[in-house]
Motif scaffolding. Sequence first.
Motif, PDB file in Angstrom:
ATOM      1  N   VAL A 354       0.848  -1.191   0.000  1.00 30.38           N
ATOM      2  CA  VAL A 354       0.000   0.000   0.000  1.00 30.38           C
ATOM      3  C   VAL A 354       0.885   1.242   0.000  1.00 30.38           C
ATOM      4  CG1 VAL A 354      -1.936  -1.091   1.206  1.00 30.38           C
ATOM      5  CG2 VAL A 354      -0.151   0.051   2.521  1.00 30.38           C
ATOM      6  N   SER A 355       0.377   2.310  -0.585  1.00 30.71           N
ATOM      7  CA  SER A 355       0.992   3.622  -0.503  1.00 30.71           C
ATOM      8  C   SER A 355      -0.148   4.612  -0.305  1.00 30.71           C
ATOM      9  CB  SER A 355       1.797   3.929  -1.776  1.00 30.71           C
ATOM     10  OG  SER A 355       2.517   5.133  -1.643  1.00 30.71           O
ATOM     11  N   GLY A 356       0.167   5.887  -0.170  1.00 29.25           N
ATOM     12  CA  GLY A 356      -0.907   6.840   0.097  1.00 29.25           C
ATOM     13  C   GLY A 356      -0.512   8.266  -0.169  1.00 29.25           C
ATOM     14  N   GLY A 357      -1.458   9.166   0.085  1.00 31.52           N
ATOM     15  CA  GLY A 357      -1.224  10.586  -0.117  1.00 31.52           C
ATOM     16  C   GLY A 357      -0.430  11.198   1.016  1.00 31.52           C
ATOM     17  N   PHE A 358      -0.128  12.469   0.864  1.00 31.66           N
ATOM     18  CA  PHE A 358       0.727  13.161   1.826  1.00 31.66           C
ATOM     19  C   PHE A 358       0.378  14.645   1.822  1.00 31.66           C
ATOM     20  CE2 PHE A 358       5.225  15.062   2.204  1.00 31.66           C
ATOM     21  CZ  PHE A 358       5.051  15.326   3.548  1.00 31.66           C
ATOM     22  N   TRP A 359      -0.150  15.146   2.946  1.00 33.48           N
ATOM     23  CA  TRP A 359      -0.545  16.543   3.062  1.00 33.48           C
ATOM     24  C   TRP A 359       0.601  17.306   3.718  1.00 33.48           C
ATOM     25  CZ3 TRP A 359      -4.066  18.931   0.472  1.00 33.48           C
ATOM     26  CH2 TRP A 359      -4.584  20.164   0.887  1.00 33.48           C
ATOM     27  N   GLY A 360       1.703  17.427   2.988  1.00 36.86           N
ATOM     28  CA  GLY A 360       2.863  18.111   3.503  1.00 36.86           C
ATOM     29  C   GLY A 360       3.944  18.164   2.449  1.00 36.86           C
ATOM     30  N   TYR A 361       5.173  18.364   2.872  1.00 40.54           N
ATOM     31  CA  TYR A 361       6.290  18.399   1.931  1.00 40.54           C
ATOM     32  C   TYR A 361       7.585  18.092   2.668  1.00 40.54           C
ATOM     33  CZ  TYR A 361       7.673  23.023   3.756  1.00 40.54           C
ATOM     34  OH  TYR A 361       8.091  24.051   4.567  1.00 40.54           O
ATOM     35  N   ASP A 362       8.559  17.585   1.930  1.00 36.38           N
ATOM     36  CA  ASP A 362       9.871  17.273   2.506  1.00 36.38           C
ATOM     37  C   ASP A 362      10.839  18.424   2.255  1.00 36.38           C
ATOM     38  OD1 ASP A 362       8.869  14.855   3.241  1.00 36.38           O
ATOM     39  OD2 ASP A 362      10.373  13.645   2.213  1.00 36.38           O
ATOM     40  N   TYR A 363      11.736  18.652   3.197  1.00 34.92           N
ATOM     41  CA  TYR A 363      12.714  19.723   3.048  1.00 34.92           C
ATOM     42  C   TYR A 363      13.837  19.527   4.055  1.00 34.92           C
ATOM     43  CZ  TYR A 363      10.541  21.709   7.254  1.00 34.92           C
ATOM     44  OH  TYR A 363      10.059  21.894   8.533  1.00 34.92           O
ATOM     45  N   ALA A 364      14.927  20.232   3.830  1.00 32.21           N
ATOM     46  CA  ALA A 364      16.014  20.308   4.802  1.00 32.21           C
ATOM     47  C   ALA A 364      16.059  21.733   5.336  1.00 32.21           C
ATOM     48  CB  ALA A 364      17.345  19.940   4.166  1.00 32.21           C
ATOM     49  N   TYR A 365      16.452  21.871   6.605  1.00 33.33           N
ATOM     50  CA  TYR A 365      16.623  23.201   7.182  1.00 33.33           C
ATOM     51  C   TYR A 365      17.892  23.844   6.637  1.00 33.33           C
ATOM     52  CZ  TYR A 365      13.105  22.000  10.703  1.00 33.33           C
ATOM     53  OH  TYR A 365      11.956  21.636  11.337  1.00 33.33           O
ATOM     54  N   LEU A 366      17.813  25.129   6.368  1.00 35.63           N
ATOM     55  CA  LEU A 366      18.982  25.926   6.042  1.00 35.63           C
ATOM     56  C   LEU A 366      19.307  26.782   7.256  1.00 35.63           C
ATOM     57  CD1 LEU A 366      17.969  27.080   2.441  1.00 35.63           C
ATOM     58  CD2 LEU A 366      19.481  25.181   3.081  1.00 35.63           C
ATOM     59  N   ASN A 367      20.546  26.768   7.700  1.00 38.41           N
ATOM     60  CA  ASN A 367      20.936  27.510   8.895  1.00 38.41           C
ATOM     61  C   ASN A 367      21.016  28.996   8.549  1.00 38.41           C
ATOM     62  OD1 ASN A 367      22.100  28.647  11.159  1.00 38.41           O
ATOM     63  ND2 ASN A 367      23.648  27.053  11.403  1.00 38.41           N
TER      64      ASN A 367
END
Length: 622
Positions: A354-367
């Motif tokens: 199974v897979s699914g939706g995602f109500w968000g986003y991936d990111y890395a912090y920039l200092n």
Amino acid sequence: MRASNLRRIVATGVAAGSLTMGLAASAVTTSGASTSTRQAHVSGTLNAALVATKMRWIWPYVPAYRFTVTNVSKLQMPMYRPLYWFGKGDSINVQPDLSLAALPKASSDLKTYTINLKGWKWSNGEVISARNVEFWLNIAKSHPGDYGGYVPNVGIPDRVASTQIVNNTTIKITMKSAQNPNWFLYNALATITPMPTKWDVTSDSGAAGSGGCSNLAFTAVPEAVYDDNGDLVSGASACDRVFNFLSDKATPTGGASNNNDAIWKVYNGPWALDSYNTSTYTARFVPNAKYDGPVKAKLAAIQFHWYATLDDQILALKAGDLDSGGLNTTDVTAAPKPGKAGNLKISLPGFHAVSGGFWGYDYAYLNLDRAEGTPLLKSLAVRKALVAAINQAGIVKTIDNGYGVPSCSPLPALNDTFAKGLKCKYPYSAKAAKGYLTAAGWDATQTPAVCEKASGCGAGIPKDTQLKLDFKYITGGVTSPFDRMVATEKQQWAAVGIDVKLIPTTEAVVSNDCLSGTYSNWDICEYGGWVYSPGAYPSGEQILLTGAAGNSGNYSDATMDAKILQTTNSNVSLLSYAQYAADQVPVLYQPSSLGVSAVRNSLKGILPPNPISAYMPEYISK
């Protein structure tokens, strides 16, 4: 909130798509041997998996460095229901039938909101009352910065003018100004978790309510005081004393755990804590027979099992020790489309993918800390080049096997109606990335690029500076999808003149260094991403507003602040804010992983994967 997905932890309130269909999805994979032992399959017990992330904070007033899906959705919310419940199946919306109160009634001026609780009860027989709601508000007023979803001068508690206890089950909350009703329900009231009088104590032997915080009027609670460094000065008020006691009880101390203490044995959700493992920080839940909600738990128990790596977890799936668990994206055929799973390629009889939706986003912090952050990242040209150099679509196809989606703004990366009209300002182009650097004065024909402009390449970047950055992240081992992605990005950055040193490490190190106000030993830091939960209004104040607890890169921009605040005060489009965030690159936008899990075919009542990590195993039976 910070959440976990199938390849890594993702950050607050937070987070990439965890497959919460009532089952546990896997999280970050880290190196090292599993501490789990093989478990016998118990009839009626749902055996679910955790990878790397551990249950570390039981009290539903969670600091930023513990604001994760594992703590909130998996450990706390099964036992301690929030005022309003959001998400069910593939829906992100508020669920009135599962909430502790009827939907709030707003005054004509949009300042006062009347909340009528349903009269449901705690497991000790006490009614879930207006005072239980005010107890949470009082703690929030006395220690706002200790909550991971806190945003200065926004929402609760800073915008609250007063409260009124109308009767035992009705409370009115009056704000200092008019609120966007949608935002106020989804992003402010959604944060409140009523707290029982049993928790209003300052010692193990204290009688319920003896702490003196729950019976105070909100206006009588002293406001938090901060020192010159911005650190909270804990005073001697009743709520201060209660907060300190509960905080000590909420997390393991000195190698022991307080999670089995009697104070936490008062519930209002469908599940009760049966046991807590002090070695692996995992838990076993049994049904709360006193739960008043419409859906009673059908399983005999839920047992979480912790594994250090995803490979260990897959071995447990193959051995029949688990009913659900995460897979590598290479263990299934390519995703037919985002959010849908292909077929299993590995041998797992009796399971499906199974897979699914995602109500968000991936990111890395920039200092971007003004004092300690590197001047290199304060240069928009460098930030633009970092984003434009990443071939996100290629990474999704070749590394995630289609189980992902590119992102370029803080709006949800998949199926976001708010994003209509949004333009990704810096699409993948090595040529364009080099051009951004060259225009700013960098010689990008070499790696690292060197500033050749006599006047410098930006504030604090003198001539002859080399473009070198450190990237700290949670590793799953060199063969894991996330580590492969970062290695690919390093190559793509090197091709445009950006020399990035990769620093793979553990969840604990990343949490302590990147989420606890330390800015001296990292430039880029990845904890994963953000899922808009428990509420689902993606207005961004928790992650990009100046001073927000979830703003771990310490980004600060007056125009961004104004655009975000406008969305919280009035029912305006999110497009202007989101476009500005796409243009300014306040974080390093990454391909957003959707992940894939294996689920036992014989389970009944499974809901579709939830985009905001609503964990609802009470619907499942075996």
